[in-house]
Design an enzyme around this catalytic site. Structure first.
Site, PDB file in Angstrom:
ATOM      1  CE  LYS A  81      -3.941   2.063   2.470  1.00  0.00           C
ATOM      2  NZ  LYS A  81      -4.837   1.942   3.652  1.00  0.00           N
ATOM      3  CB  SER A 156      -8.157   3.972   2.725  1.00  0.00           C
ATOM      4  OG  SER A 156      -7.233   3.320   3.597  1.00  0.00           O
ATOM      5  CB  SER A 180      -8.267   1.064   5.612  1.00  0.00           C
ATOM      6  OG  SER A 180      -8.937   2.275   5.808  1.00  0.00           O
TER       7      SER A 180
END
Length: 493
Positions: A81, A156, A180
């Site tokens: 990420k 997210s 997330s």
């Protein structure tokens, strides 16, 4: 599609160690899949092909020389990420204000991955500064769900989840501030874990809300997730919130769970996360999962967490307050974007112009909410009250764990919603985190494991499993047992 990429990480690692496959072959197969599919899914913001192949070649050399490999996942590539710093790749956090920025240091998680011999394929798309539930808040465009490209993959960390579902990577790393990791996992039929707060270092994890953020592992199976969890967890003196405690034996727990025996395990169903407001197919899947746990020998009962109804309000006061403080560092003076620096503007004007151009609407919204909540006249009325509610939520869970070992709930109230469906309705977007955010407020650990496809729309549903702080191994035992009993699911592609 190269069949190599459909293998789970544990199998790939074993085949690499046995010289049946090379790490370069596996890494190249993943890179080929990214090249073939990412225009459709947009899971990646940056692909580091040369760096990944170089790291893979180092593992292959060690295998050829008969050397001991650095970890059980050595040679298996991973998607990272874009909120974790990397010296050899940009770290943008999905924001224009950090476009092209390269960190002078690696995050501790990044360092651990490199030391474990895990090639990093690149950085995945995300909601800007991890603020969002759909990955539509990325300054670089939304990620699409491989199960249905007209739906969101969650957020997210939708990029990491989509990369797994699209077979672009067998492993991924995410961060979880209010769900997330777990929420995108639920929407893409992957496994995602939010470890106990403080057990995975936040050094080099660009802060959204410091008391809530936690890095964690993602994969397509519970065992793969456990193997990755073992790599990234551990005390770090560079993180002041790091917990100096032994890492639970998550891999042993996952292996034990595959036997499918949950006799003596006490499972609680949260009363407040079961009932109205849920998509019928999600509730049906959840009830079927609870029945499956009972069939495995678990003792199931209902637990009452009365303050959960205030969790959403408390979270969306605490989180913006921390965002307001953390994002003050993006001042156009030290790093990142700088607008109006032509000598005709004051330093204050440069800062205002840069932040106006560099931050997206959702980030600005949360900064304003947080600044208001922290202002002198409202600090006690809002922020302090929210912190008191946070304590009550943690006590609710502590009380529940006196009578049960783990707690379960749906991971999301519905399956993946349509692109653009909630983007102009912040409240509807915030409500989507209803099931996951109480855990972040309490600092405990949680997992989302696929529980099938909803009969409503044939899209994935996730079962959320929660456990007390430092009892992450319980997640893996229950999750692996449920996964084995559930049986294989069809894939997105």
């Amino acid at each position: 599609m190269n069949e190599i990429i459909r293998s789970d990480a544990a199998t790939l690692a074993a085949r690499i160690a046995a010289k049946e496959l090379s790490s370069v072959e596996v890494t190249q197969a993943c890179l080929d899949q990214i090249a073939a599919t990412d225009e459709r899914y947009h899971a990646f913001l940056h692909v580091a092909a040369d760096e990944a192949l170089g790291a893979a070649a180092v593992v292959d050399e060690a295998v050829a020389a008969g050397e001991r490999l650095p970890s059980p996942l050595a040679g298996v590539p991973l998607a990272l990420k874009d909120v974790f710093t990397t010296v050899d790749m940009p770290t943008t956090c999905g924001s224009k204000i950090l476009q092209g920025w390269r960190s002078p240091y690696d995050a501790t998680v990044t360092t651990k991955l490199r030391a474990a011999g895990i090639p990093i394929l690149g950085k995945t798309n995300m909601d800007e500064f991890a603020m969002g539930s759909s990955t539509e808040n990325s300054a670089y465009g939304p990620t699409r769900n491989p199960w249905n490209v007209e739906r969101v993959p969650g957020g997210s960390g939708g990029g990491s989840a989509a990369a797994l579902a699209a077979f672009q990577a067998p492993l991924a790393i995410g961060s979880d501030t209010g769900g997330s990791i777990r929420q995108p996992a639920a929407l893409t039929a992957t496994v995602g874990v939010k470890p106990t707060y403080g057990t995975v270092s936040r050094y080099g994890l660009v802060a959204c809300a410091s008391s809530l953020d936690q890095g964690g592992p993602c994969a397509r199976t519970v065992l793969d997730t456990a193997l990755l969890h073992q790599v990234i967890a551990g005390h770090d003196i560079r993180d002041s919130t790091s917990v100096d405690a032994p890492v639970p034996d998550v891999v042993g727990a996952a292996r034990a769970g595959t036997a499918g025996d949950l006799k003596g395990v006490r499972v609680g169903v949260v009363k407040q996360l079961r009932g109205e407001g849920y998509q019928p197919g999600v509730l049906a899947s959840f009830e079927a999962a609870v029945e499956q746990l009972t069939a495995l020998g678990a003792e199931v009962s209902e637990v009452d967490c009365p303050h959960f109804e205030y969790a959403l309000a408390a979270y969306y006061l605490i989180l913006p307050s921390e965002v307001s403080s953390n994002l003050a560092r993006f001042d156009a003076m030290r790093y990142g974007l700088r607008i109006g620096d032509d000598g005709s503007h004051s330093a204050e004007e440069v800062m205002a112009l840069t932040r106006a151009a560099g931050f997206g609407p959702e980030v600005k919204r949360r900064i304003m909410i947080g600044t208001y909540a922290l202002s002198a006249g409202y600090y006690d009325a809002y922020y302090n009250q929210a912190q008191k509610v946070r304590t009550l939520i943690a006590r609710d869970l502590d009380a529940a764990y006196e009578s049960v070992d783990v707690v379960v709930s749906p991971a999301t109230p519905t399956t993946a919603f349509g692109l653009g469906e909630k983007v102009d309705d912040p409240l509807a977007m915030y409500l989507f985190d209803l099931c996951t955010l109480p855990l972040n407020l309490a600092g405990n650990c949680g997992m989302s494991v696929p529980s099938g496809l909803s009969p409503d729309d044939d899209l994935p549903v996730g079962l959320q499993i929660m456990a007390p702080a430092l009892a992450d191994d319980r997640l893996y035992r229950v999750g692996a047992a449920y996964e084995a009993a559930r049986g294989p699911l069809r894939s997105a592609i």
